[in-house]
Design a protein around this motif. Structure first.
Motif, PDB file in Angstrom:
ATOM      1  N   SER A 170      54.027  54.001  56.478  1.00 58.14           N
ATOM      2  CA  SER A 170      53.218  54.628  55.440  1.00 58.14           C
ATOM      3  C   SER A 170      51.953  55.292  55.978  1.00 58.14           C
ATOM      4  CB  SER A 170      52.847  53.604  54.364  1.00 58.14           C
ATOM      5  OG  SER A 170      52.264  52.451  54.923  1.00 58.14           O
ATOM      6  N   LEU A 171      51.418  54.817  57.099  1.00 53.83           N
ATOM      7  CA  LEU A 171      50.221  55.454  57.649  1.00 53.83           C
ATOM      8  C   LEU A 171      50.546  56.844  58.204  1.00 53.83           C
ATOM      9  CD1 LEU A 171      48.346  52.502  59.385  1.00 53.83           C
ATOM     10  CD2 LEU A 171      47.647  53.778  57.357  1.00 53.83           C
ATOM     11  N   THR A 176      50.631  62.820  57.363  1.00 55.45           N
ATOM     12  CA  THR A 176      51.412  64.045  57.212  1.00 55.45           C
ATOM     13  C   THR A 176      51.201  64.668  55.837  1.00 55.45           C
ATOM     14  OG1 THR A 176      53.077  63.087  58.697  1.00 55.45           O
ATOM     15  CG2 THR A 176      53.723  65.024  57.442  1.00 55.45           C
ATOM     16  N   LEU A 177      51.133  63.828  54.802  1.00 51.06           N
ATOM     17  CA  LEU A 177      50.862  64.340  53.456  1.00 51.06           C
ATOM     18  C   LEU A 177      49.496  65.019  53.405  1.00 51.06           C
ATOM     19  CD1 LEU A 177      52.182  61.382  51.257  1.00 51.06           C
ATOM     20  CD2 LEU A 177      53.252  63.628  51.569  1.00 51.06           C
ATOM     21  N   ARG A 178      48.542  64.458  54.134  1.00 52.04           N
ATOM     22  CA  ARG A 178      47.200  65.059  54.194  1.00 52.04           C
ATOM     23  C   ARG A 178      47.274  66.461  54.809  1.00 52.04           C
ATOM     24  NH1 ARG A 178      43.002  67.045  53.774  1.00 52.04           N
ATOM     25  NH2 ARG A 178      40.903  66.303  54.252  1.00 52.04           N
ATOM     26  N   ARG A 199      48.595  60.516  46.437  1.00 54.09           N
ATOM     27  CA  ARG A 199      49.622  59.706  47.111  1.00 54.09           C
ATOM     28  C   ARG A 199      49.107  59.224  48.464  1.00 54.09           C
ATOM     29  NH1 ARG A 199      53.600  56.104  47.751  1.00 54.09           N
ATOM     30  NH2 ARG A 199      55.094  56.676  49.376  1.00 54.09           N
ATOM     31  N   CYS A 200      48.459  60.142  49.171  1.00 54.16           N
ATOM     32  CA  CYS A 200      47.875  59.833  50.472  1.00 54.16           C
ATOM     33  C   CYS A 200      46.834  58.725  50.336  1.00 54.16           C
ATOM     34  CB  CYS A 200      47.240  61.110  51.013  1.00 54.16           C
ATOM     35  SG  CYS A 200      46.427  60.950  52.595  1.00 54.16           S
ATOM     36  N   ALA A 216      40.776  60.910  52.287  1.00 53.07           N
ATOM     37  CA  ALA A 216      41.540  61.445  51.165  1.00 53.07           C
ATOM     38  C   ALA A 216      40.637  61.704  49.964  1.00 53.07           C
ATOM     39  CB  ALA A 216      42.656  60.478  50.791  1.00 53.07           C
ATOM     40  N   LEU A 217      39.713  60.779  49.700  1.00 50.66           N
ATOM     41  CA  LEU A 217      38.785  60.943  48.580  1.00 50.66           C
ATOM     42  C   LEU A 217      37.867  62.148  48.792  1.00 50.66           C
ATOM     43  CD1 LEU A 217      37.875  57.221  47.940  1.00 50.66           C
ATOM     44  CD2 LEU A 217      38.792  58.793  46.215  1.00 50.66           C
ATOM     45  N   SER A 218      37.427  62.340  50.025  1.00 49.05           N
ATOM     46  CA  SER A 218      36.581  63.495  50.335  1.00 49.05           C
ATOM     47  C   SER A 218      37.335  64.793  50.046  1.00 49.05           C
ATOM     48  CB  SER A 218      36.145  63.444  51.804  1.00 49.05           C
ATOM     49  OG  SER A 218      35.333  64.548  52.128  1.00 49.05           O
TER      50      SER A 218
END
Length: 313
Positions: A170-171, A176-178, A199-200, A216-218
């Motif tokens: 998952s990491l 990759t999703l990022r 999702r990330c 991800a939040l940033s």
């Protein structure tokens, strides 16, 4: 391969190999190089072709990190030659091909790099190694980005993300999703990018990766700011600043504070100019603490421009 029993290295070759890793991590690069070369020789003497190939592959990885591309290629090609036709060494073969592709890309040989990545994909597909196969597609996508072939990069990244999800990594999936989200944001596909980033973020949170969650939040905050959703941009960036502070990643914290200042400086109706001032000042303080004069000056200039703007109104 380095032989272990209950976490301990049990052969002289594997012990010397571990010494190479220890030296590398400690920044003793010459000693690490010598250890990997010695380990490869010991594996050769014992008739362990895959162990020798693994040691040479790690040596190539070391040389790549030092930007010694010729030496890296030499070590990796020697590794590949040892296991190319060795049935039980195909995993090591595929891994060495990925590393060689990275060397070729770093040296500017992008066509060769893509061709080598494709070879790695063929090898790893045949043995069903989803994690390494995902790495091969991930690297191929990176090379396509170097060539500004973003649609090809998206296809490769999506294949990588699917493989990492199937493998339960998952990491790597989150990372990759990022990358996919960055491209979708550039293409102004904001809804798609937002779903990917959420999702990330969830994947990082499930793994307890505070740094990844903060990143991800940033990104979510910046995306929300772009579409002028100021309230949700503020919420995401405040959480990001908090998490970066918690893990003491001061550069990223300073960057998120800058983004948060921009959100608060948007206008009087949606923002808060006093909070904007405080965020600018804190960002400047952190960049000053880090000794990053370029970023400090850039934020100072932006801060003064903000002050001039609000005083003129």
């Amino acid at each position: 391969m380095p032989r272990t029993s209950q976490g301990k290295y049990v052969t002289q070759a594997s012990k010397v190999f571990q010494e190479g890793d220890d030296n590398w991590h400690a920044g003793r690069y010459d000693e690490a190089r010598n250890s990997y070369e010695k380990a490869a020789g010991l594996y050769n003497e014992s008739g362990d072709a895959e162990g020798e190939a693994f040691a040479l592959s790690r040596l190539g990885e070391l040389e790549l990190s030092l930007e010694n591309y010729e030496a890296a290629s030499k070590a990796l090609n020697a590794s590949i030659a040892l296991v190319k036709n060795f049935v039980d060494g195909q995993n090591t073969y595929g891994d060495a091909l990925i590393k060689l592709s990275k060397v070729q890309a770093a040296a500017g040989n992008t066509d060769e790099s893509i061709a080598t990545a494709h070879r790695a994909q063929e090898v790893l597909t045949a043995i069903g190694s989803r994690d390494l196969l995902g790495d091969a597609y991930d690297h191929e996508a990176y090379v396509y980005l170097m060539l500004n072939r973003e649609n090809d990069a998206l296809q490769a990244y999506r294949k990588a993300a699917d493989l990492f999800e199937q493998d339960g990594n998952s990491l790597k999936e989150a990372s990759t999703l990022r990358a996919i989200a960055r491209i979708e944001m550039k293409h102004k596909n904001y809804d798609v990018a937002h779903d990917l980033l959420e999702r990330c973020r969830n994947l990082y949170r499930e793994n307890g990766d505070l740094l990844g969650e903060a990143s991800a939040l940033s990104a979510i905050g910046c995306l929300r700011y772009i579409i002028r959703d100021i309230e949700n941009a503020r919420k995401a960036l405040m959480k990001s600043v908090y998490l970066y502070g918690k893990v003491a990643h001061h550069f990223a914290e300073a960057e998120s504070l800058l983004y948060l200042a921009r959100v608060e400086a948007y206008d009087k109706e949606h923002g808060d100019f006093e909070r904007a001032k405080a965020h600018y000042k804190r960002s400047i303080e952190l960049f000053d603490f880090l000794g990053n004069d370029d970023m400090k000056k850039a934020v100072l200039d932006e801060y003064y421009n903000f002050l001039n703007r609000i005083m003129a109104n």
